[in-house]
Design a protein around this motif. Structure first.
Motif, PDB file in Angstrom:
ATOM      1  N   THR A  90       1.013  -1.540   0.096  1.00  0.00           N
ATOM      2  CA  THR A  90       0.399   0.305  -0.303  1.00  0.00           C
ATOM      3  C   THR A  90       0.565   1.347  -0.152  1.00  0.00           C
ATOM      4  O   THR A  90       2.276   1.108   1.095  1.00  0.00           O
ATOM      5  N   VAL A  91       0.983   1.780  -0.881  1.00  0.00           N
ATOM      6  CA  VAL A  91       1.397   3.579  -0.941  1.00  0.00           C
ATOM      7  C   VAL A  91       0.220   4.625  -1.054  1.00  0.00           C
ATOM      8  O   VAL A  91      -0.131   4.802  -1.406  1.00  0.00           O
ATOM      9  N   VAL A  92       1.141   5.846   0.170  1.00  0.00           N
ATOM     10  CA  VAL A  92      -0.221   6.880  -0.044  1.00  0.00           C
ATOM     11  C   VAL A  92       0.404   7.474  -0.749  1.00  0.00           C
ATOM     12  O   VAL A  92       2.388   8.431  -0.114  1.00  0.00           O
ATOM     13  N   PHE A  93      -0.029   8.889  -1.183  1.00  0.00           N
ATOM     14  CA  PHE A  93       0.743   9.918  -2.566  1.00  0.00           C
ATOM     15  C   PHE A  93      -0.160  10.944  -1.666  1.00  0.00           C
ATOM     16  O   PHE A  93      -1.274  11.756  -1.248  1.00  0.00           O
ATOM     17  N   VAL A  94       0.638  11.879  -0.988  1.00  0.00           N
ATOM     18  CA  VAL A  94      -0.059  13.065  -0.640  1.00  0.00           C
ATOM     19  C   VAL A  94       0.471  14.232  -1.333  1.00  0.00           C
ATOM     20  O   VAL A  94       1.518  14.759  -1.388  1.00  0.00           O
ATOM     21  N   ALA A  95      -0.947  15.290  -1.224  1.00  0.00           N
ATOM     22  CA  ALA A  95      -0.822  16.189  -2.760  1.00  0.00           C
ATOM     23  C   ALA A  95      -0.898  16.957  -1.784  1.00  0.00           C
ATOM     24  O   ALA A  95      -1.960  17.498  -0.639  1.00  0.00           O
ATOM     25  N   GLU A  96      -0.066  18.020  -2.479  1.00  0.00           N
ATOM     26  CA  GLU A  96      -0.005  19.379  -1.284  1.00  0.00           C
ATOM     27  C   GLU A  96      -1.370  20.303  -1.971  1.00  0.00           C
ATOM     28  O   GLU A  96      -1.722  20.814  -1.349  1.00  0.00           O
ATOM     29  N   THR A  97      -1.992  20.226  -2.973  1.00  0.00           N
ATOM     30  CA  THR A  97      -3.543  19.678  -3.414  1.00  0.00           C
ATOM     31  C   THR A  97      -4.087  19.490  -4.728  1.00  0.00           C
ATOM     32  O   THR A  97      -3.250  19.344  -5.797  1.00  0.00           O
ATOM     33  N   MET A  98      -4.829  18.287  -4.633  1.00  0.00           N
ATOM     34  CA  MET A  98      -5.470  17.995  -5.684  1.00  0.00           C
ATOM     35  C   MET A  98      -5.767  19.402  -6.850  1.00  0.00           C
ATOM     36  O   MET A  98      -6.247  18.522  -8.460  1.00  0.00           O
ATOM     37  N   THR A  99      -6.704  21.103  -6.577  1.00  0.00           N
ATOM     38  CA  THR A  99      -6.506  21.462  -7.727  1.00  0.00           C
ATOM     39  C   THR A  99      -5.093  21.126  -8.345  1.00  0.00           C
ATOM     40  O   THR A  99      -5.505  22.053  -9.923  1.00  0.00           O
ATOM     41  N   ASN A 100      -3.822  21.423  -7.691  1.00  0.00           N
ATOM     42  CA  ASN A 100      -2.730  21.699  -8.794  1.00  0.00           C
ATOM     43  C   ASN A 100      -2.578  20.563 -10.143  1.00  0.00           C
ATOM     44  O   ASN A 100      -3.030  19.657  -9.528  1.00  0.00           O
ATOM     45  N   PRO A 101      -2.657  20.813 -11.461  1.00  0.00           N
ATOM     46  CA  PRO A 101      -2.674  19.566 -12.267  1.00  0.00           C
ATOM     47  C   PRO A 101      -2.205  18.791 -12.190  1.00  0.00           C
ATOM     48  O   PRO A 101      -1.441  17.769 -12.974  1.00  0.00           O
ATOM     49  N   GLY A 102      -0.699  19.327 -12.076  1.00  0.00           N
ATOM     50  CA  GLY A 102       0.748  18.472 -11.943  1.00  0.00           C
ATOM     51  C   GLY A 102       0.160  17.899 -11.489  1.00  0.00           C
ATOM     52  O   GLY A 102       1.123  16.364 -11.120  1.00  0.00           O
ATOM     53  N   VAL A 103       0.224  17.671 -10.108  1.00  0.00           N
ATOM     54  CA  VAL A 103       0.053  17.239  -8.411  1.00  0.00           C
ATOM     55  C   VAL A 103      -0.728  15.926  -9.249  1.00  0.00           C
ATOM     56  O   VAL A 103      -0.783  14.669  -9.152  1.00  0.00           O
ATOM     57  N   ALA A 104      -2.052  16.534  -9.522  1.00  0.00           N
ATOM     58  CA  ALA A 104      -3.126  15.353 -10.305  1.00  0.00           C
ATOM     59  C   ALA A 104      -2.833  14.754 -11.051  1.00  0.00           C
ATOM     60  O   ALA A 104      -3.351  13.496 -11.363  1.00  0.00           O
ATOM     61  N   GLY A 105      -1.982  14.957 -11.872  1.00  0.00           N
ATOM     62  CA  GLY A 105      -1.571  14.438 -13.137  1.00  0.00           C
ATOM     63  C   GLY A 105      -0.829  13.137 -12.621  1.00  0.00           C
ATOM     64  O   GLY A 105      -0.584  11.642 -12.806  1.00  0.00           O
TER      65      GLY A 105
END
Length: 393
Positions: A90-105
């Motif tokens: 199991t891997v967890v991706f902690v996103a700065e913000t998913m509204t950032n298209p780069g992070v979401a991609g």
């Protein structure tokens, strides 16, 4: 990993970092010699863009570099060997913000690769605030996953959680977490997945030199409050300074959170100050041109330019839409976001197998209307097949 293997890995990593640091320092030294523009200001000389004869030799090398970067089907130059798939993780991706298209991609690429290798991938959104990111990291550590991705934020902002993960033996892989790609001791990252800032800055400057024929008047948009962005803009300035026929008319220091309100006003002012000499723009992030477009339109400027605009970073879908429709952006230097998500899975698989990081850094790419074929992301070929073969999937 044996002590001897670890030693070799540390030496190889140090060598790569040394080469990258030397290149960056050389460019920064050149940037320090650039005159006519004060960092963090919009002051600059309104000089002619004709210049003293351009820069023939620099143009040739810039044109060759851009032609290489514009290829749409480059051969896969990443890893072709490595450990087979470790199952049931199991891997967890902690996103700065998913509204950032780069992070979401990247998160989407991670999910896709996780499905292929047979892992459970969970995304926790930090929602863009320091408190939200810290809470997301705390939640991730509490889950005791096999690995945690630091997705687009400074690990120093969650130092306590990073230390807890390290103490618990949870490997951390960063995406744009620190400036340089590769392993990091402080903060403790198994590896950091990103393109090289000096490469992105360099190809952006070379595109302007090649596109303009060595005769350009340039405006640079940056956010001097962010060290990474400031370094990138300094490197861009240094690259532009290699051509005697290119003049940096102004540097616009606009914090990214203020881009929506400030960019249109600054564009109107720049058009008044440099109505004829402003031929090209470069920004440390594509978003500046999203905010600039209405001001250009209101001033009666054509979407096809001038000024011809290139974004030195991200390559989000809206940037591709502007480029493909020829509306106030001519090019971008995009990140291969989905590929980087797959690379993160491969790096974790190496960590779980006791192997060193791959050391792979994706090459820079330049996307234009001529080579994007209507796509809204940069998704190079070959990596899915290569990683599947490595993992035995």
């Amino acid at each position: 990993m044996s002590p001897r293997s670890a030693s070799r890995t540390r030496k190889a990593t140090a060598a790569r970092i040394g080469v990258a640091r030397a290149a960056a320092l050389a460019l920064l030294a050149a940037a320090a010699a650039v005159t006519g523009c004060e960092r963090g200001s919009s002051k600059g000389p309104a000089v002619s863009t004709t210049g003293p004869g351009g820069c023939p030799a620099v143009q040739v090398s810039a044109g060759a570099a851009v032609a290489l970067a514009e290829r749409t089907a480059p051969a896969w130059n990443g890893p072709t060997t490595g450990p087979g798939a470790v199952s049931g993780r199991t891997v967890v991706f902690v996103a700065e913000t998913m509204t950032n298209p780069g992070v979401a991609g990247v998160a989407n690429g991670l999910r896709e690769a996780g499905h292929v290798i047979g892992w459970d991938v969970r995304v926790i959104d930090g929602a863009g605030s320091p408190a939200g990111i810290e809470a997301a990291m705390s939640e991730a550590v509490a889950l005791r996953p096999a690995g945690i991705v630091i997705g687009g934020f400074d690990p120093g902002s969650t130092a306590q959680q990073v230390a807890e993960a390290d103490a618990a033996g949870i490997p951390l892989v960063g995406w744009h977490a620190v400036v340089a790609p590769g392993p990091s001791r402080r903060p403790p990252l198994f590896t950091n997945v990103t393109t090289r800032v000096e490469d992105v800055a360099g190809i952006s400057a070379q595109w302007i030199i090649a596109h303009s024929g060595g005769r350009a008047g340039v405006v640079l948009f940056t956010d001097a409050s962010v060290p990474f962005a400031r370094t990138k803009s300094d490197l861009i300035r240094a690259g532009l300074a290699t051509c005697a026929g290119v003049r940096l008319l102004a540097t616009e220091n606009i914090p990214i959170p203020d881009a929506g309100s400030r960019t249109p006003r600054e564009i109107a002012s720049l058009l008044s100050r440099f109505p004829d000499t402003w031929t090209h723009s470069v920004a440390i992030n594509d978003l500046y041109f999203a905010d600039a477009a209405p001001a250009f339109r209101a001033a009666g400027r054509k979407g096809t330019g001038p000024p011809f605009n290139i974004g030195a970073g991200d390559g989000d879908p809206s940037a591709f839409q502007r480029i493909n429709s020829r509306q106030y952006q001519a090019a971008t230097v995009p990140e291969p976001l989905s590929q980087q998500g797959w690379q993160i899975v491969d790096e974790f698989n190496r960590a779980f197998s006791g192997r060193p990081a791959s050391g792979y850094v994706a090459p820079t790419h330049v996307s234009t209307a001529a080579n994007s074929a209507g796509a809204t992301t940069w998704d190079p070929p070959g990596y899915r097949e290569a990683y599947r073969k490595i993992w035995g999937r």
